[in-house]
Design a protein around this motif. Structure first.
Motif, PDB file in Angstrom:
ATOM      1  N   GLU A 189     -28.498  70.438  53.628  1.00 43.41           N
ATOM      2  CA  GLU A 189     -29.373  69.271  53.467  1.00 43.41           C
ATOM      3  C   GLU A 189     -29.376  68.782  52.026  1.00 43.41           C
ATOM      4  OE1 GLU A 189     -33.104  68.829  55.300  1.00 43.41           O
ATOM      5  OE2 GLU A 189     -32.554  69.947  57.109  1.00 43.41           O
ATOM      6  N   TYR A 190     -29.161  69.685  51.078  1.00 42.37           N
ATOM      7  CA  TYR A 190     -29.127  69.225  49.698  1.00 42.37           C
ATOM      8  C   TYR A 190     -27.855  68.431  49.420  1.00 42.37           C
ATOM      9  CZ  TYR A 190     -30.391  69.142  44.782  1.00 42.37           C
ATOM     10  OH  TYR A 190     -30.748  68.711  43.540  1.00 42.37           O
ATOM     11  N   TYR A 191     -26.725  68.887  49.968  1.00 45.83           N
ATOM     12  CA  TYR A 191     -25.499  68.093  49.881  1.00 45.83           C
ATOM     13  C   TYR A 191     -25.702  66.728  50.547  1.00 45.83           C
ATOM     14  CZ  TYR A 191     -22.060  71.494  48.087  1.00 45.83           C
ATOM     15  OH  TYR A 191     -21.319  72.352  47.291  1.00 45.83           O
ATOM     16  N   ASN A 192     -26.296  66.728  51.744  1.00 46.76           N
ATOM     17  CA  ASN A 192     -26.505  65.473  52.473  1.00 46.76           C
ATOM     18  C   ASN A 192     -27.440  64.537  51.706  1.00 46.76           C
ATOM     19  OD1 ASN A 192     -24.871  66.343  54.550  1.00 46.76           O
ATOM     20  ND2 ASN A 192     -26.564  67.049  55.835  1.00 46.76           N
ATOM     21  N   PHE A 193     -28.405  65.127  51.017  1.00 46.71           N
ATOM     22  CA  PHE A 193     -29.340  64.349  50.210  1.00 46.71           C
ATOM     23  C   PHE A 193     -28.588  63.592  49.108  1.00 46.71           C
ATOM     24  CE2 PHE A 193     -31.453  64.832  46.009  1.00 46.71           C
ATOM     25  CZ  PHE A 193     -32.444  63.859  46.136  1.00 46.71           C
ATOM     26  N   PHE A 194     -27.679  64.267  48.434  1.00 46.37           N
ATOM     27  CA  PHE A 194     -26.878  63.604  47.410  1.00 46.37           C
ATOM     28  C   PHE A 194     -26.054  62.475  48.023  1.00 46.37           C
ATOM     29  CE2 PHE A 194     -27.726  66.804  44.211  1.00 46.37           C
ATOM     30  CZ  PHE A 194     -27.480  66.144  43.019  1.00 46.37           C
ATOM     31  N   ASP A 195     -25.436  62.752  49.167  1.00 47.08           N
ATOM     32  CA  ASP A 195     -24.608  61.736  49.804  1.00 47.08           C
ATOM     33  C   ASP A 195     -25.431  60.517  50.217  1.00 47.08           C
ATOM     34  OD1 ASP A 195     -22.439  63.386  49.487  1.00 47.08           O
ATOM     35  OD2 ASP A 195     -22.401  64.084  51.565  1.00 47.08           O
ATOM     36  N   SER A 196     -26.643  60.753  50.718  1.00 48.10           N
ATOM     37  CA  SER A 196     -27.476  59.630  51.163  1.00 48.10           C
ATOM     38  C   SER A 196     -27.980  58.809  49.984  1.00 48.10           C
ATOM     39  CB  SER A 196     -28.660  60.153  51.991  1.00 48.10           C
ATOM     40  OG  SER A 196     -29.567  60.891  51.182  1.00 48.10           O
ATOM     41  N   VAL A 204     -21.072  59.127  49.696  1.00 51.82           N
ATOM     42  CA  VAL A 204     -20.179  60.267  49.897  1.00 51.82           C
ATOM     43  C   VAL A 204     -19.033  60.172  48.905  1.00 51.82           C
ATOM     44  CG1 VAL A 204     -18.675  61.446  51.518  1.00 51.82           C
ATOM     45  CG2 VAL A 204     -20.775  60.367  52.337  1.00 51.82           C
ATOM     46  N   GLN A 205     -18.820  61.233  48.158  1.00 50.11           N
ATOM     47  CA  GLN A 205     -17.725  61.239  47.185  1.00 50.11           C
ATOM     48  C   GLN A 205     -16.401  61.556  47.861  1.00 50.11           C
ATOM     49  OE1 GLN A 205     -18.615  63.917  43.922  1.00 50.11           O
ATOM     50  NE2 GLN A 205     -19.147  62.197  42.633  1.00 50.11           N
ATOM     51  N   GLN A 229     -18.345  67.863  39.430  1.00 45.39           N
ATOM     52  CA  GLN A 229     -19.684  67.730  38.862  1.00 45.39           C
ATOM     53  C   GLN A 229     -20.782  67.756  39.919  1.00 45.39           C
ATOM     54  OE1 GLN A 229     -21.385  63.885  37.364  1.00 45.39           O
ATOM     55  NE2 GLN A 229     -21.281  64.908  35.367  1.00 45.39           N
ATOM     56  N   ARG A 230     -20.615  67.003  41.011  1.00 46.48           N
ATOM     57  CA  ARG A 230     -21.679  66.983  42.020  1.00 46.48           C
ATOM     58  C   ARG A 230     -21.858  68.348  42.643  1.00 46.48           C
ATOM     59  NH1 ARG A 230     -22.164  62.494  46.771  1.00 46.48           N
ATOM     60  NH2 ARG A 230     -22.289  61.168  44.907  1.00 46.48           N
ATOM     61  N   CYS A 231     -20.762  69.008  42.963  1.00 51.12           N
ATOM     62  CA  CYS A 231     -20.846  70.359  43.525  1.00 51.12           C
ATOM     63  C   CYS A 231     -21.559  71.294  42.554  1.00 51.12           C
ATOM     64  CB  CYS A 231     -19.452  70.875  43.842  1.00 51.12           C
ATOM     65  SG  CYS A 231     -19.408  72.545  44.505  1.00 51.12           S
ATOM     66  N   ARG A 232     -21.215  71.188  41.270  1.00 48.11           N
ATOM     67  CA  ARG A 232     -21.849  72.052  40.269  1.00 48.11           C
ATOM     68  C   ARG A 232     -23.351  71.763  40.169  1.00 48.11           C
ATOM     69  NH1 ARG A 232     -18.556  71.264  36.621  1.00 48.11           N
ATOM     70  NH2 ARG A 232     -19.524  69.545  35.505  1.00 48.11           N
ATOM     71  N   ARG A 233     -23.703  70.509  40.240  1.00 47.60           N
ATOM     72  CA  ARG A 233     -25.118  70.163  40.136  1.00 47.60           C
ATOM     73  C   ARG A 233     -25.903  70.629  41.360  1.00 47.60           C
ATOM     74  NH1 ARG A 233     -24.800  64.308  36.877  1.00 47.60           N
ATOM     75  NH2 ARG A 233     -24.743  65.304  34.810  1.00 47.60           N
ATOM     76  N   VAL A 234     -25.258  70.668  42.511  1.00 48.60           N
ATOM     77  CA  VAL A 234     -25.878  71.321  43.671  1.00 48.60           C
ATOM     78  C   VAL A 234     -26.069  72.804  43.372  1.00 48.60           C
ATOM     79  CG1 VAL A 234     -25.541  72.000  46.078  1.00 48.60           C
ATOM     80  CG2 VAL A 234     -24.985  69.665  45.357  1.00 48.60           C
ATOM     81  N   SER A 235     -25.035  73.428  42.820  1.00 46.77           N
ATOM     82  CA  SER A 235     -25.101  74.861  42.495  1.00 46.77           C
ATOM     83  C   SER A 235     -26.225  75.166  41.514  1.00 46.77           C
ATOM     84  CB  SER A 235     -23.773  75.335  41.890  1.00 46.77           C
ATOM     85  OG  SER A 235     -22.697  75.138  42.765  1.00 46.77           O
ATOM     86  N   VAL A 236     -26.373  74.340  40.485  1.00 49.69           N
ATOM     87  CA  VAL A 236     -27.400  74.602  39.476  1.00 49.69           C
ATOM     88  C   VAL A 236     -28.794  74.439  40.081  1.00 49.69           C
ATOM     89  CG1 VAL A 236     -28.321  73.937  37.225  1.00 49.69           C
ATOM     90  CG2 VAL A 236     -25.854  73.927  37.601  1.00 49.69           C
ATOM     91  N   ALA A 237     -28.963  73.463  40.973  1.00 55.62           N
ATOM     92  CA  ALA A 237     -30.248  73.319  41.663  1.00 55.62           C
ATOM     93  C   ALA A 237     -30.557  74.570  42.478  1.00 55.62           C
ATOM     94  CB  ALA A 237     -30.222  72.089  42.565  1.00 55.62           C
ATOM     95  N   HIS A 296     -18.507  81.243  35.542  1.00 56.07           N
ATOM     96  CA  HIS A 296     -17.817  80.074  35.003  1.00 56.07           C
ATOM     97  C   HIS A 296     -16.819  79.512  36.012  1.00 56.07           C
ATOM     98  CE1 HIS A 296     -19.536  81.292  31.174  1.00 56.07           C
ATOM     99  NE2 HIS A 296     -19.047  80.204  30.612  1.00 56.07           N
ATOM    100  N   GLU A 297     -16.115  80.403  36.695  1.00 54.70           N
ATOM    101  CA  GLU A 297     -15.146  79.974  37.696  1.00 54.70           C
ATOM    102  C   GLU A 297     -15.851  79.291  38.866  1.00 54.70           C
ATOM    103  OE1 GLU A 297     -11.528  79.311  39.436  1.00 54.70           O
ATOM    104  OE2 GLU A 297     -11.852  80.178  37.450  1.00 54.70           O
ATOM    105  N   LEU A 298     -16.934  79.884  39.353  1.00 53.29           N
ATOM    106  CA  LEU A 298     -17.656  79.338  40.500  1.00 53.29           C
ATOM    107  C   LEU A 298     -18.282  77.981  40.190  1.00 53.29           C
ATOM    108  CD1 LEU A 298     -19.380  82.611  41.779  1.00 53.29           C
ATOM    109  CD2 LEU A 298     -17.490  81.376  42.866  1.00 53.29           C
ATOM    110  N   LEU A 299     -18.638  77.757  38.929  1.00 50.53           N
ATOM    111  CA  LEU A 299     -19.240  76.488  38.524  1.00 50.53           C
ATOM    112  C   LEU A 299     -18.202  75.498  37.983  1.00 50.53           C
ATOM    113  CD1 LEU A 299     -22.456  77.820  36.727  1.00 50.53           C
ATOM    114  CD2 LEU A 299     -22.334  76.697  38.962  1.00 50.53           C
ATOM    115  N   SER A 300     -16.934  75.841  38.126  1.00 51.67           N
ATOM    116  CA  SER A 300     -15.827  74.986  37.635  1.00 51.67           C
ATOM    117  C   SER A 300     -15.971  74.686  36.151  1.00 51.67           C
ATOM    118  CB  SER A 300     -15.789  73.669  38.439  1.00 51.67           C
ATOM    119  OG  SER A 300     -15.596  73.922  39.801  1.00 51.67           O
ATOM    120  N   LEU A 301     -16.318  75.713  35.381  1.00 51.92           N
ATOM    121  CA  LEU A 301     -16.490  75.548  33.939  1.00 51.92           C
ATOM    122  C   LEU A 301     -15.573  76.465  33.123  1.00 51.92           C
ATOM    123  CD1 LEU A 301     -20.387  75.199  33.684  1.00 51.92           C
ATOM    124  CD2 LEU A 301     -18.674  73.420  33.292  1.00 51.92           C
TER     125      LEU A 301
END
Length: 310
Positions: free
Chosen positions: A84-91, A95-96, A103-111, A171-176
């Protein structure tokens, strides 16, 4: 439970997810579960096997992570929260089709890191075993514990990354891992994620959740916790936190959907009287309960013991 062992098919069947989208959704859930699992293991390692937090990934329609400490420390994290958090970003933002920096995936991860740290704070600080105390009733005690957990969530989430290295799996999981300035990027994303996580809560709860301050205040509490850690570690990072918060607020001010714009307007306006209560009555109640919480927490005692040896 390991993230690989979660019954993804059963979850998708319950959620009536079509087979054509399952592979993509499973990859998203697995990546976020792996980050949450990695951080929980790191938290447990610091306890030197003297205590333990069990992480359980759960199915169902709930999006609320839950922690309890009655029969051991347990955190339940729903797969539905991730989706639902991914869907929230898309709505909100569309949709990217391509995200070269993730970046969007990472920002989901940080949340999700903020959300996990909130639950870890409940376990480590003794919030879960104190329903009332210091002359406060259950509602006052619950509000104080949720407020304290929000502040601690920001601090803990930031320190998880700050105390890692470029070679670290995080770092790898967050693409950093190959990022030229990973700490600056993560700090900005932390501020952005604090706002967006709170806005997500605001939209899902219609602005009202019992025994929590409003979502607008909650992003300020998470951000204050991040800032507290920054000022103790590297004050120069504060401007990157502010930049992330400002980017998120600007994004919410420019949403295309009329419904989302209305929700964002309500979210961003906040309530001056409630802000006043946070720094008066709620903060006073947190201070009143602090000793009771700490005396009730085995994890706090373990952490204090090992910090004293450093």
């Amino acid at each position: 439970m390991k993230y690989e062992d979660f019954d993804y098919d059963a979850y998708f069947n319950e959620a009536c997810v079509g087979h054509e989208t399952r592979k993509d959704l499973q990859e998203k859930i697995q990546k976020q579960f792996r980050i949450i699992e990695t951080l929980t293991a790191r938290f447990n390692n610091a306890l030197k096997e003297e205590s333990h937090v069990e992480l359980i990934f759960v199915r169902g329609s709930s999006i609320s992570p839950q922690s309890s400490s009655n029969l051991g420390h347990i955190i339940r994290l729903p797969a539905q929260f991730v989706i639902e958090y991914y869907n929230f970003f898309d709505s909100c933002f569309g949709v990217q089709t391509h995200d070269s920096t993730n970046q969007r995936c990472r920002r989901v991860s940080v949340a999700l890191m903020h959300a996990l740290s909130h639950e870890l704070s409940h376990s480590s600080k003794g919030h879960n075993v104190v329903t009332s105390g210091a002359g406060l009733n259950e509602d006052q005690t619950s509000l104080a514990s949720e407020t304290d957990a929000d502040f601690s969530a920001g601090m803990m989430s930031f320190l998880f990354f700050y105390n890692s290295t470029q070679e670290d799996e995080l770092h790898e999981l967050l693409s950093l891992r190959n990022n030229a300035a990973p700490l600056l990027t993560f700090t900005k994303d932390s501020g952005y994620a604090a706002v967006m996580l709170a806005f997500f809560i605001h939209c899902r709860s219609k602005g009202e959740v019992a025994n929590y301050h409003s979502a607008n205040i909650r992003f300020n509490l998470i951000s204050a916790g991040i800032l507290f850690a920054i000022l103790n570690k590297d004050p120069s990072l504060a401007k990157f936190l502010t930049s992330g918060i400002e980017e998120a607020i600007q994004s919410l001010s420019n949403l295309e959907s009329a419904e989302h714009r209305a929700q964002a307007k309500d979210f961003l306006e906040g309530n001056r009287d409630e802000f006043s209560s946070v720094i008066t009555s709620t903060s006073v109640n947190v201070d009143k309960l602090r000793t009771t919480w700490e005396e009730s927490s085995d994890i706090f005692k373990i952490a204090t013991k090992y910090m004293g040896k450093q």
